[in-house]
Design a protein around this motif. Sequence first.
Motif, PDB file in Angstrom:
ATOM      1  N   GLU A 164       3.904   8.463  -8.728  1.00 20.86           N
ATOM      2  CA  GLU A 164       3.855   7.137  -9.351  1.00 20.86           C
ATOM      3  C   GLU A 164       4.070   6.058  -8.302  1.00 20.86           C
ATOM      4  N   PHE A 165       3.263   5.006  -8.371  1.00 19.79           N
ATOM      5  CA  PHE A 165       3.340   3.930  -7.376  1.00 19.79           C
ATOM      6  C   PHE A 165       3.071   2.579  -8.025  1.00 19.79           C
ATOM      7  N   MET A 166       3.596   1.544  -7.400  1.00 25.18           N
ATOM      8  CA  MET A 166       3.340   0.164  -7.801  1.00 25.18           C
ATOM      9  C   MET A 166       2.977  -0.647  -6.566  1.00 25.18           C
ATOM     10  N   VAL A 167       1.810  -1.288  -6.603  1.00 23.81           N
ATOM     11  CA  VAL A 167       1.421  -2.240  -5.570  1.00 23.81           C
ATOM     12  C   VAL A 167       1.997  -3.600  -5.967  1.00 23.81           C
ATOM     13  N   THR A 168       2.789  -4.199  -5.094  1.00 29.59           N
ATOM     14  CA  THR A 168       3.509  -5.422  -5.460  1.00 29.59           C
ATOM     15  C   THR A 168       2.849  -6.705  -4.956  1.00 29.59           C
ATOM     16  N   GLU A 169       1.767  -6.569  -4.173  1.00 31.15           N
ATOM     17  CA  GLU A 169       1.119  -7.751  -3.615  1.00 31.15           C
ATOM     18  C   GLU A 169      -0.376  -7.506  -3.489  1.00 31.15           C
ATOM     19  N   GLU A 170      -1.157  -8.573  -3.553  1.00 35.65           N
ATOM     20  CA  GLU A 170      -2.599  -8.442  -3.417  1.00 35.65           C
ATOM     21  C   GLU A 170      -2.944  -7.815  -2.066  1.00 35.65           C
ATOM     22  N   GLY A 171      -3.868  -6.883  -2.092  1.00 36.79           N
ATOM     23  CA  GLY A 171      -4.275  -6.203  -0.865  1.00 36.79           C
ATOM     24  C   GLY A 171      -3.348  -5.102  -0.424  1.00 36.79           C
ATOM     25  N   GLY A 172      -2.325  -4.801  -1.234  1.00 31.80           N
ATOM     26  CA  GLY A 172      -1.361  -3.763  -0.863  1.00 31.80           C
ATOM     27  C   GLY A 172      -2.040  -2.435  -0.566  1.00 31.80           C
ATOM     28  N   ASN A 173      -1.562  -1.776   0.486  1.00 38.42           N
ATOM     29  CA  ASN A 173      -2.250  -0.596   1.010  1.00 38.42           C
ATOM     30  C   ASN A 173      -1.246   0.511   1.306  1.00 38.42           C
ATOM     31  N   SER A 174      -1.549   1.713   0.862  1.00 33.66           N
ATOM     32  CA  SER A 174      -0.787   2.914   1.198  1.00 33.66           C
ATOM     33  C   SER A 174      -1.740   4.087   0.975  1.00 33.66           C
ATOM     34  N   GLY A 175      -1.221   5.261   0.725  1.00 31.36           N
ATOM     35  CA  GLY A 175      -2.089   6.399   0.463  1.00 31.36           C
ATOM     36  C   GLY A 175      -1.285   7.646   0.194  1.00 31.36           C
ATOM     37  N   VAL A 176      -1.865   8.549  -0.578  1.00 26.57           N
ATOM     38  CA  VAL A 176      -1.264   9.847  -0.873  1.00 26.57           C
ATOM     39  C   VAL A 176      -2.131  10.898  -0.203  1.00 26.57           C
ATOM     40  N   TYR A 177      -1.526  11.645   0.706  1.00 31.85           N
ATOM     41  CA  TYR A 177      -2.265  12.636   1.483  1.00 31.85           C
ATOM     42  C   TYR A 177      -1.944  14.043   0.996  1.00 31.85           C
ATOM     43  N   LEU A 178      -2.985  14.759   0.580  1.00 33.11           N
ATOM     44  CA  LEU A 178      -2.834  16.124   0.115  1.00 33.11           C
ATOM     45  C   LEU A 178      -2.802  17.056   1.318  1.00 33.11           C
ATOM     46  N   GLN A 179      -1.735  17.830   1.409  1.00 35.14           N
ATOM     47  CA  GLN A 179      -1.551  18.753   2.529  1.00 35.14           C
ATOM     48  C   GLN A 179      -1.532  18.000   3.866  1.00 35.14           C
ATOM     49  N   TYR A 229      -7.177   1.591 -12.554  1.00 34.87           N
ATOM     50  CA  TYR A 229      -6.057   0.897 -11.914  1.00 34.87           C
ATOM     51  C   TYR A 229      -5.503  -0.190 -12.828  1.00 34.87           C
ATOM     52  N   LYS A 230      -4.176  -0.256 -12.958  1.00 36.13           N
ATOM     53  CA  LYS A 230      -3.548  -1.236 -13.844  1.00 36.13           C
ATOM     54  C   LYS A 230      -3.303  -2.578 -13.178  1.00 36.13           C
ATOM     55  N   GLY A 231      -3.365  -2.634 -11.851  1.00 42.52           N
ATOM     56  CA  GLY A 231      -3.220  -3.899 -11.159  1.00 42.52           C
ATOM     57  C   GLY A 231      -1.864  -4.100 -10.505  1.00 42.52           C
ATOM     58  N   VAL A 232      -1.767  -5.207  -9.772  1.00 43.56           N
ATOM     59  CA  VAL A 232      -0.541  -5.562  -9.050  1.00 43.56           C
ATOM     60  C   VAL A 232       0.617  -5.732 -10.031  1.00 43.56           C
ATOM     61  N   GLY A 233       1.775  -5.195  -9.638  1.00 51.05           N
ATOM     62  CA  GLY A 233       2.980  -5.343 -10.450  1.00 51.05           C
ATOM     63  C   GLY A 233       3.093  -4.367 -11.594  1.00 51.05           C
ATOM     64  N   GLU A 234       2.182  -3.383 -11.663  1.00 49.38           N
ATOM     65  CA  GLU A 234       2.218  -2.377 -12.721  1.00 49.38           C
ATOM     66  C   GLU A 234       2.347  -0.984 -12.104  1.00 49.38           C
ATOM     67  N   TRP A 235       3.005  -0.090 -12.824  1.00 46.84           N
ATOM     68  CA  TRP A 235       3.131   1.286 -12.355  1.00 46.84           C
ATOM     69  C   TRP A 235       1.852   2.055 -12.652  1.00 46.84           C
ATOM     70  N   ASN A 236       1.451   2.853 -11.697  1.00 47.40           N
ATOM     71  CA  ASN A 236       0.278   3.701 -11.784  1.00 47.40           C
ATOM     72  C   ASN A 236       0.665   5.129 -11.433  1.00 47.40           C
ATOM     73  N   TYR A 254      -6.352  12.926 -11.920  1.00 49.54           N
ATOM     74  CA  TYR A 254      -6.254  11.990 -13.032  1.00 49.54           C
ATOM     75  C   TYR A 254      -5.572  10.720 -12.520  1.00 49.54           C
ATOM     76  N   PHE A 255      -6.055   9.564 -12.977  1.00 47.76           N
ATOM     77  CA  PHE A 255      -5.460   8.278 -12.616  1.00 47.76           C
ATOM     78  C   PHE A 255      -5.058   7.590 -13.912  1.00 47.76           C
ATOM     79  N   ASN A 256      -3.760   7.435 -14.102  1.00 44.22           N
ATOM     80  CA  ASN A 256      -3.235   6.852 -15.343  1.00 44.22           C
ATOM     81  C   ASN A 256      -3.785   7.563 -16.578  1.00 44.22           C
ATOM     82  N   GLY A 257      -3.858   8.886 -16.492  1.00 44.14           N
ATOM     83  CA  GLY A 257      -4.289   9.701 -17.609  1.00 44.14           C
ATOM     84  C   GLY A 257      -5.782   9.864 -17.758  1.00 44.14           C
ATOM     85  N   VAL A 258      -6.566   9.217 -16.898  1.00 43.60           N
ATOM     86  CA  VAL A 258      -8.020   9.296 -16.947  1.00 43.60           C
ATOM     87  C   VAL A 258      -8.509  10.187 -15.809  1.00 43.60           C
ATOM     88  N   LYS A 259      -9.322  11.187 -16.136  1.00 42.28           N
ATOM     89  CA  LYS A 259      -9.844  12.057 -15.079  1.00 42.28           C
ATOM     90  C   LYS A 259     -10.890  11.297 -14.267  1.00 42.28           C
TER      91      LYS A 259
END
Length: 259
Positions: A113-128, A159-166, A191-196
């Motif tokens: 679970e992640f929340m982007v708090t600002e426009e253009g926020g950037n990170s990533g989840v790396y598998l293995q 995507y739910k947008g800035v300031g929302e949990w995803n 799945y992203f927010n319950g959507v495949k």
Amino acid sequence: MKLTTNLFKSAFAGLMLLSSTGISLAQIGVGAEPIKGAKVYLDGTTESLHKNWEYWEGPRFSAEMPIKWPAATDPNTGDPVISSNDPAGAGGKYGAADIVTKDKFRDFRAHVEFMVTEEGGNSGVYLQNRYEIQILDGDYGEHGMAAIINEHLPTEKAYKGVGEWNAYDIMFRAARFKDGKLVEKARATVYFNGVKIHEDKEINQVWGGPFSGLDGGNDGGKGITDTPGGLKLQAEGYNVLYKNVWIKEMKLKAPDTDF
């Protein structure tokens, strides 16, 4: 309105599939409870961060232990969360302060679970610590939000947008080798927010070069090795918040990750 209708149809279809496979609705999406046998790697506290994670010490690593990802609070509830805004990653310096689970995996099911708090926020989840599921506000494409980076565009904009949990819910099967040679590529369902958004997609390589993760510098990222890797979260100079990360190690015999 059309986008909303498509999301509803996709979510309904996903819920029907989950019902048919015996997976509880509480096990995908924001707030998902760990499935049986899963381990919670990040509950939002610094205690879980330091217990279960370490820096990935790749060729661009410029931080030092202990992990400097700052403690923060959920702006909606006040609960503890962790921010990816490590000082060493300032300016988009990926690979300088990324964190990875101390446990390493081949096949696994993961929830992040992640929340982007600002426009253009950037990170990533790396598998293995190889294959990135992108987190990037304001971008939808093969390098944008929820893409299996540079290879697969998500089928829906969930995507739910800035300031929302995803939430990402992921089933991953590692590449397979025989006599030291690659015979089956890695694959994942997401799945992203319950959507495949990705159904059993084959993943060809590591992108981003040696700074991005394991094998990134091998044959331009195509030289995948038979080495387990952890789940990695990227520090790229933005205040992206994380909580409720859990993983269950799996043994997927067939080349199929759909769930």
